[in-house]
Design an enzyme around this catalytic site. Structure first.
Site, PDB file in Angstrom:
ATOM      1  N   ASP A   1      -0.298  -4.473   5.918  1.00 10.49           N
ATOM      2  CA  ASP A   1      -0.923  -3.908   6.912  1.00 10.49           C
ATOM      3  C   ASP A   1      -2.527  -4.469   6.514  1.00 10.49           C
ATOM      4  OD1 ASP A   1       1.066  -2.713   7.949  1.00 10.49           O
ATOM      5  OD2 ASP A   1       0.722  -0.825   7.548  1.00 10.49           O
TER       6      ASP A   1
ATOM      7  N   HIS B   1       0.881  -1.312   0.019  1.00 16.07           N
ATOM      8  CA  HIS B   1      -0.135   0.008   0.033  1.00 16.07           C
ATOM      9  C   HIS B   1       0.915   1.098   0.075  1.00 16.07           C
ATOM     10  CE1 HIS B   1       0.705  -0.765   3.998  1.00 16.07           C
ATOM     11  NE2 HIS B   1       0.257   0.512   4.465  1.00 16.07           N
TER      12      HIS B   1
ATOM     13  N   HIS C   1      -7.090  -2.445   5.250  1.00 18.88           N
ATOM     14  CA  HIS C   1      -6.525  -1.552   5.732  1.00 18.88           C
ATOM     15  C   HIS C   1      -7.121  -0.352   5.696  1.00 18.88           C
ATOM     16  CE1 HIS C   1      -3.102   0.050   7.790  1.00 18.88           C
ATOM     17  NE2 HIS C   1      -2.584   0.620   6.832  1.00 18.88           N
TER      18      HIS C   1
ATOM     19  N   HIS D   1       6.807  -5.371  11.930  1.00 19.41           N
ATOM     20  CA  HIS D   1       6.171  -4.069  11.873  1.00 19.41           C
ATOM     21  C   HIS D   1       5.624  -3.884  13.312  1.00 19.41           C
ATOM     22  CE1 HIS D   1       2.871  -1.234  11.200  1.00 19.41           C
ATOM     23  NE2 HIS D   1       3.274  -0.829   9.981  1.00 19.41           N
TER      24      HIS D   1
ATOM     25  N   HIS E   1       0.991   3.985   2.045  1.00 19.97           N
ATOM     26  CA  HIS E   1       1.298   4.780   3.531  1.00 19.97           C
ATOM     27  C   HIS E   1       2.925   4.832   3.248  1.00 19.97           C
ATOM     28  CE1 HIS E   1      -1.731   3.800   7.097  1.00 19.97           C
ATOM     29  NE2 HIS E   1      -1.573   5.196   6.462  1.00 19.97           N
TER      30      HIS E   1
ATOM     31  N   ASP F   1       5.198   4.802   5.686  1.00 20.24           N
ATOM     32  CA  ASP F   1       6.568   4.046   6.209  1.00 20.24           C
ATOM     33  C   ASP F   1       6.778   2.854   5.496  1.00 20.24           C
ATOM     34  OD1 ASP F   1       3.500   3.404   6.963  1.00 20.24           O
ATOM     35  OD2 ASP F   1       4.581   2.058   8.261  1.00 20.24           O
ATOM     36  N   HIS F   2       5.693   2.513   4.490  1.00 19.57           N
ATOM     37  CA  HIS F   2       5.983   1.282   3.746  1.00 19.57           C
ATOM     38  C   HIS F   2       6.828   1.718   2.252  1.00 19.57           C
ATOM     39  CE1 HIS F   2       3.852  -1.779   5.785  1.00 19.57           C
ATOM     40  NE2 HIS F   2       3.393  -0.629   6.356  1.00 19.57           N
TER      41      HIS F   2
HETATM   42 ZN   LIG Z   1      -0.334   1.117   6.806  1.00 19.62          ZN
END
Ligand SMILES: [Zn+2]
Length: 274
Positions: free
Chosen positions: A173, A60, A150, A237, A62, A64-65
């Site tokens: 996630d 995805h 998510h 994570h 986001h 942080d990924h």
């Molecule tokens: Zn996420």
């Protein structure tokens, strides 16, 4: 097939845990799943690198990924002696993120093209936006995607990698959902992002408590693994980062709901899937 956890951390910077990222080493090359903070440092420690990735798979969008997407994109370009587009697979919206990353790097691209006579091409990626079904197949290696949940982050996908008789799932996630259950059927290794509901509720900060809505707790992940008949569940994570000495608590919360093997991820944890 081999699984290397490159980053076992969360969005919060941690001196010992890089951002979310997992390397799956197959007969056709290294497949990279997400590219959080520090991904290329950890890949270097694992003997891999941007030029070698057979594909980048984003669960995805986001931040942080994909913190270090720009690093993967640039290093693949400058360390390859011939044009070497980065194959990227991700949910709808991935094309726009790659285009924006390239735009952000425009000054750097200009500097390097002007400076290096032997560098005659721009960095590039071939992006495939994916939702469900087989998305990559070569030799005995097959990658399958399925939608995860998510919400309100949409869309998101999980991935299953099959090589011969062996299999790995990268959940990303997600809360427990039908798409994840589809992927997990009789899989050897499930790499699942988790949060500790009990610890986060104790802290009581609204911005932290919000993350409980759209992540699996440790028991949630364990129940997904149990439903699928998974052999080994890898918890990664980790939010909040485990205080040294409390690792067994995480494992115990999972084994209460899952009969298979449970492993708590650390950076560069390596599992041979045989
Ligand atoms: Zn996420």
């Amino acid at each position: 097939m081999q699984v290397v956890i490159l980053g076992s951390g969360s969005p919060l910077p941690d001196p010992a845990r890089a951002g979310p990222s997992t390397l799956v080493r197959t007969a056709v090359g290294d497949l990279l799943f997400d590219c959080g903070r520090g991904v290329l440092m950890r890949a270097a420690a694992a003997g891999s690198g941007a030029g070698a990735f057979r594909g980048l798979y984003l669960t995805h969008l986001h931040s942080d990924h994909l913190t270090d997407l720009n690093d993967v994109f640039t290093m693949r370009w400058v360390t390859s002696l011939v044009p070497n587009p980065l194959p990227v697979f991700g949910p709808s919206g991935t094309t726009a993120v790659l285009q924006a990353t390239e735009a952000m790097l425009e000054p750097d691209i200009g500097y390097r093209l002007a400076h290096h006579d032997d560098l005659q091409w721009r960095p590039s990626a071939t992006v495939t936006e994916v939702d469900r079904g087989v998305i990559f197949e070569e030799g005995a290696v097959r990658v399958t995607a399925a939608p995860t949940d998510h919400a309100p982050v949409r869309p998101t996908v999980g991935f299953r990698i099959d090589e011969g008789e062996r299999s790995v799932v990268i959940a990303g996630d997600t809360v427990p959902c039908a798409g994840l259950d589809e992927l997990c059927r009789a899989v050897d290794v499930l790499v699942h992002t988790v949060v500790r509901r009990d610890l986060i509720e104790q802290v009581g900060l609204p911005r932290l408590t919000d993350v409980l809505d759209y992540h699996s707790s440790v028991p949630d992940a364990a129940r997904s693994a149990q439903r699928g008949g998974v052999r080994t569940l890898v918890l990664t994570h980790l939010v909040p980062a485990p205080v040294p000495g409390t690792e067994q608590e995480w494992i115990d919360q999972a084994t209460a709901h899952f009969n298979g093997e449970v492993v708590l991820a650390a950076d560069l944890l390596t599992l041979d899937v045989i």
